[in-house]
Motif scaffolding. Structure first.
Motif, PDB file in Angstrom:
ATOM      1  N   MET A 181       0.843  -1.167   0.000  1.00 18.68           N
ATOM      2  CA  MET A 181       0.000   0.000   0.000  1.00 18.68           C
ATOM      3  C   MET A 181       0.896   1.240   0.000  1.00 18.68           C
ATOM      4  SD  MET A 181      -2.760   1.202   2.866  1.00 18.68           S
ATOM      5  CE  MET A 181      -1.588   1.480   4.163  1.00 18.68           C
ATOM      6  N   ILE A 182       0.667   2.109  -0.924  1.00 18.94           N
ATOM      7  CA  ILE A 182       1.380   3.381  -0.985  1.00 18.94           C
ATOM      8  C   ILE A 182       0.346   4.485  -0.939  1.00 18.94           C
ATOM      9  CG2 ILE A 182       2.816   4.888  -2.389  1.00 18.94           C
ATOM     10  CD1 ILE A 182       4.121   2.384  -3.538  1.00 18.94           C
ATOM     11  N   GLU A 183       0.546   5.424  -0.038  1.00 20.32           N
ATOM     12  CA  GLU A 183      -0.338   6.582   0.046  1.00 20.32           C
ATOM     13  C   GLU A 183       0.496   7.826  -0.180  1.00 20.32           C
ATOM     14  OE1 GLU A 183      -3.054   6.726   3.320  1.00 20.32           O
ATOM     15  OE2 GLU A 183      -3.226   4.544   3.364  1.00 20.32           O
ATOM     16  N   ILE A 184      -0.024   8.740  -0.946  1.00 25.04           N
ATOM     17  CA  ILE A 184       0.675   9.976  -1.262  1.00 25.04           C
ATOM     18  C   ILE A 184      -0.121  11.136  -0.677  1.00 25.04           C
ATOM     19  CG2 ILE A 184       1.474  11.484  -3.131  1.00 25.04           C
ATOM     20  CD1 ILE A 184       1.699   8.895  -4.840  1.00 25.04           C
ATOM     21  N   TYR A 185       0.568  12.039   0.009  1.00 25.39           N
ATOM     22  CA  TYR A 185      -0.067  13.188   0.632  1.00 25.39           C
ATOM     23  C   TYR A 185       0.480  14.459   0.007  1.00 25.39           C
ATOM     24  CZ  TYR A 185      -1.600   9.674   3.867  1.00 25.39           C
ATOM     25  OH  TYR A 185      -2.186   8.556   4.395  1.00 25.39           O
ATOM     26  N   PRO A 186      -0.367  15.469  -0.132  1.00 32.53           N
ATOM     27  CA  PRO A 186       0.054  16.679  -0.834  1.00 32.53           C
ATOM     28  C   PRO A 186       1.042  17.561  -0.066  1.00 32.53           C
ATOM     29  CG  PRO A 186      -2.199  16.929  -0.046  1.00 32.53           C
ATOM     30  CD  PRO A 186      -1.781  15.506   0.230  1.00 32.53           C
ATOM     31  N   ASP A 187       1.117  17.373   1.263  1.00 35.53           N
ATOM     32  CA  ASP A 187       2.028  18.217   2.033  1.00 35.53           C
ATOM     33  C   ASP A 187       2.392  17.538   3.357  1.00 35.53           C
ATOM     34  OD1 ASP A 187      -0.143  18.689   3.839  1.00 35.53           O
ATOM     35  OD2 ASP A 187      -0.790  20.397   2.644  1.00 35.53           O
ATOM     36  N   LEU A 188       3.350  18.129   4.031  1.00 36.06           N
ATOM     37  CA  LEU A 188       3.852  17.573   5.288  1.00 36.06           C
ATOM     38  C   LEU A 188       2.770  17.541   6.368  1.00 36.06           C
ATOM     39  CD1 LEU A 188       6.247  16.407   6.841  1.00 36.06           C
ATOM     40  CD2 LEU A 188       6.887  18.766   7.439  1.00 36.06           C
ATOM     41  N   GLU A 189       1.893  18.526   6.383  1.00 36.54           N
ATOM     42  CA  GLU A 189       0.815  18.569   7.379  1.00 36.54           C
ATOM     43  C   GLU A 189      -0.087  17.347   7.265  1.00 36.54           C
ATOM     44  OE1 GLU A 189      -1.349  19.673  10.560  1.00 36.54           O
ATOM     45  OE2 GLU A 189       0.395  20.803   9.863  1.00 36.54           O
ATOM     46  N   MET A 190      -0.516  17.036   6.072  1.00 34.69           N
ATOM     47  CA  MET A 190      -1.415  15.891   5.872  1.00 34.69           C
ATOM     48  C   MET A 190      -0.682  14.573   6.093  1.00 34.69           C
ATOM     49  SD  MET A 190      -3.952  17.104   2.824  1.00 34.69           S
ATOM     50  CE  MET A 190      -5.036  15.714   3.096  1.00 34.69           C
ATOM     51  N   LEU A 191       0.571  14.497   5.685  1.00 29.70           N
ATOM     52  CA  LEU A 191       1.376  13.305   5.936  1.00 29.70           C
ATOM     53  C   LEU A 191       1.536  13.079   7.431  1.00 29.70           C
ATOM     54  CD1 LEU A 191       3.317  10.986   5.129  1.00 29.70           C
ATOM     55  CD2 LEU A 191       5.139  12.723   5.093  1.00 29.70           C
ATOM     56  N   SER A 192       1.851  14.133   8.167  1.00 32.79           N
ATOM     57  CA  SER A 192       2.055  14.023   9.608  1.00 32.79           C
ATOM     58  C   SER A 192       0.769  13.609  10.321  1.00 32.79           C
ATOM     59  CB  SER A 192       2.563  15.351  10.170  1.00 32.79           C
ATOM     60  OG  SER A 192       3.804  15.682   9.590  1.00 32.79           O
ATOM     61  N   ALA A 193      -0.365  14.173   9.904  1.00 31.03           N
ATOM     62  CA  ALA A 193      -1.648  13.822  10.514  1.00 31.03           C
ATOM     63  C   ALA A 193      -1.982  12.354  10.257  1.00 31.03           C
ATOM     64  CB  ALA A 193      -2.748  14.731   9.983  1.00 31.03           C
ATOM     65  N   ALA A 194      -1.734  11.879   9.043  1.00 27.83           N
ATOM     66  CA  ALA A 194      -1.997  10.472   8.729  1.00 27.83           C
ATOM     67  C   ALA A 194      -1.068   9.555   9.526  1.00 27.83           C
ATOM     68  CB  ALA A 194      -1.828  10.228   7.230  1.00 27.83           C
ATOM     69  N   ALA A 195       0.178   9.958   9.672  1.00 28.55           N
ATOM     70  CA  ALA A 195       1.124   9.150  10.442  1.00 28.55           C
ATOM     71  C   ALA A 195       0.740   9.125  11.923  1.00 28.55           C
ATOM     72  CB  ALA A 195       2.543   9.692  10.260  1.00 28.55           C
ATOM     73  N   ALA A 196       0.272  10.239  12.463  1.00 24.71           N
ATOM     74  CA  ALA A 196      -0.170  10.273  13.864  1.00 24.71           C
ATOM     75  C   ALA A 196      -1.378   9.366  14.064  1.00 24.71           C
ATOM     76  CB  ALA A 196      -0.491  11.708  14.282  1.00 24.71           C
ATOM     77  N   GLN A 197      -2.297   9.389  13.113  1.00 21.80           N
ATOM     78  CA  GLN A 197      -3.467   8.510  13.174  1.00 21.80           C
ATOM     79  C   GLN A 197      -3.032   7.049  13.148  1.00 21.80           C
ATOM     80  OE1 GLN A 197      -6.633   9.315  13.682  1.00 21.80           O
ATOM     81  NE2 GLN A 197      -7.368   7.219  13.481  1.00 21.80           N
ATOM     82  N   LEU A 198      -2.114   6.712  12.254  1.00 16.37           N
ATOM     83  CA  LEU A 198      -1.590   5.344  12.158  1.00 16.37           C
ATOM     84  C   LEU A 198      -0.913   4.934  13.462  1.00 16.37           C
ATOM     85  CD1 LEU A 198      -0.929   2.804  10.444  1.00 16.37           C
ATOM     86  CD2 LEU A 198       1.195   3.977   9.795  1.00 16.37           C
ATOM     87  N   PHE A 199      -0.106   5.806  14.029  1.00 15.68           N
ATOM     88  CA  PHE A 199       0.581   5.531  15.293  1.00 15.68           C
ATOM     89  C   PHE A 199      -0.447   5.197  16.376  1.00 15.68           C
ATOM     90  CE2 PHE A 199       4.454   6.247  17.884  1.00 15.68           C
ATOM     91  CZ  PHE A 199       3.906   6.254  19.154  1.00 15.68           C
ATOM     92  N   ALA A 200      -1.462   6.039  16.519  1.00 11.33           N
ATOM     93  CA  ALA A 200      -2.470   5.829  17.566  1.00 11.33           C
ATOM     94  C   ALA A 200      -3.232   4.525  17.343  1.00 11.33           C
ATOM     95  CB  ALA A 200      -3.433   7.013  17.603  1.00 11.33           C
ATOM     96  N   GLU A 201      -3.641   4.264  16.107  1.00  9.65           N
ATOM     97  CA  GLU A 201      -4.374   3.026  15.816  1.00  9.65           C
ATOM     98  C   GLU A 201      -3.526   1.795  16.105  1.00  9.65           C
ATOM     99  OE1 GLU A 201      -5.475   3.455  11.716  1.00  9.65           O
ATOM    100  OE2 GLU A 201      -7.114   4.847  12.174  1.00  9.65           O
ATOM    101  N   GLN A 202      -2.294   1.795  15.665  1.00 16.06           N
ATOM    102  CA  GLN A 202      -1.412   0.647  15.889  1.00 16.06           C
ATOM    103  C   GLN A 202      -1.117   0.463  17.377  1.00 16.06           C
ATOM    104  OE1 GLN A 202      -0.566  -1.660  13.554  1.00 16.06           O
ATOM    105  NE2 GLN A 202      -2.000  -0.487  12.325  1.00 16.06           N
ATOM    106  N   ALA A 203      -0.945   1.554  18.100  1.00 15.09           N
ATOM    107  CA  ALA A 203      -0.704   1.468  19.541  1.00 15.09           C
ATOM    108  C   ALA A 203      -1.903   0.832  20.243  1.00 15.09           C
ATOM    109  CB  ALA A 203      -0.411   2.851  20.116  1.00 15.09           C
ATOM    110  N   GLU A 204      -3.083   1.282  19.909  1.00 17.10           N
ATOM    111  CA  GLU A 204      -4.293   0.733  20.529  1.00 17.10           C
ATOM    112  C   GLU A 204      -4.430  -0.755  20.224  1.00 17.10           C
ATOM    113  OE1 GLU A 204      -7.098   4.740  20.407  1.00 17.10           O
ATOM    114  OE2 GLU A 204      -7.011   3.433  18.644  1.00 17.10           O
TER     115      GLU A 204
END
Length: 166
Positions: A1-24
């Motif tokens: 799976m490859i996801e492309i984000y238009p900017d660092l803000e959206m990339l960072s938000a998606a990564a934070a969401q992934l971190f939280a989901e994986q942690a849970e």
């Protein structure tokens, strides 16, 4: 799976969401979440997002174990230190026990630091190789990741968990 984000803000938000989901998920399944962080400037905003609500309140920090995928062999207070970046942007702002933060300490020779970190990993994980629930890696302009550069002998390593790369 490859996801492309238009900017660092959206990339960072998606990564934070992934971190939280994986942690849970990991804490629910095995009682612990093990993550390897990366360094340099790209993850700074991710770390800042994780350090504040809603992610700060969502992640089960008491069950998080933090490792690193690589580190520059500089003192921990050096601006180039990946540990320093994570500490300032994230770890100093969340309720994670200090004993669950496992930096690569490079106060000695790089080879000795690699050997010591490998020992730490081998005692922290009973499975071989270690099973990290999430690994953040960056990609350098020259194609390197985790201090592993294309066409270098260390890429052929089959036994070591941690290698000294100069």
């Amino acid at each position: 799976m490859i996801e492309i984000y238009p900017d660092l803000e959206m990339l960072s938000a998606a990564a934070a969401q992934l971190f939280a989901e994986q942690a849970e998920r990991a804490v629910e399944a095995q009682g612990r979440f093990s993550v390897a962080l990366s360094g340099d400037s790209t993850p700074r905003h991710l770390y800042e997002l994780l350090a504040q609500p809603p992610f700060r309140d969502r992640v089960p920090w008491a069950k998080v174990h933090v490792f690193w995928g690589d580190e520059r062999c500089v003192p921990v207070d050096d601006p180039r230190s990946n540990y320093r970046l994570a500490r300032q942007a994230l770890l100093d702002h969340v309720p994670i026990p200090n004993g669950q933060i496992h930096p690569i300490l490079c106060s000695q020779q790089p080879r000795e630091a690699a050997e010591r970190y490998e020992t730490l990993l081998r005692t922290s994980f009973t499975s071989q190789p270690p099973r990290l629930d999430l690994v953040f890696l960056g990609l350098g302009e020259n194609g390197h990741t985790a201090s592993l550069f294309p066409d270098t002998p260390v890429l052929e390593e089959q036994q070591r968990w941690v290698a000294n790369v100069e």
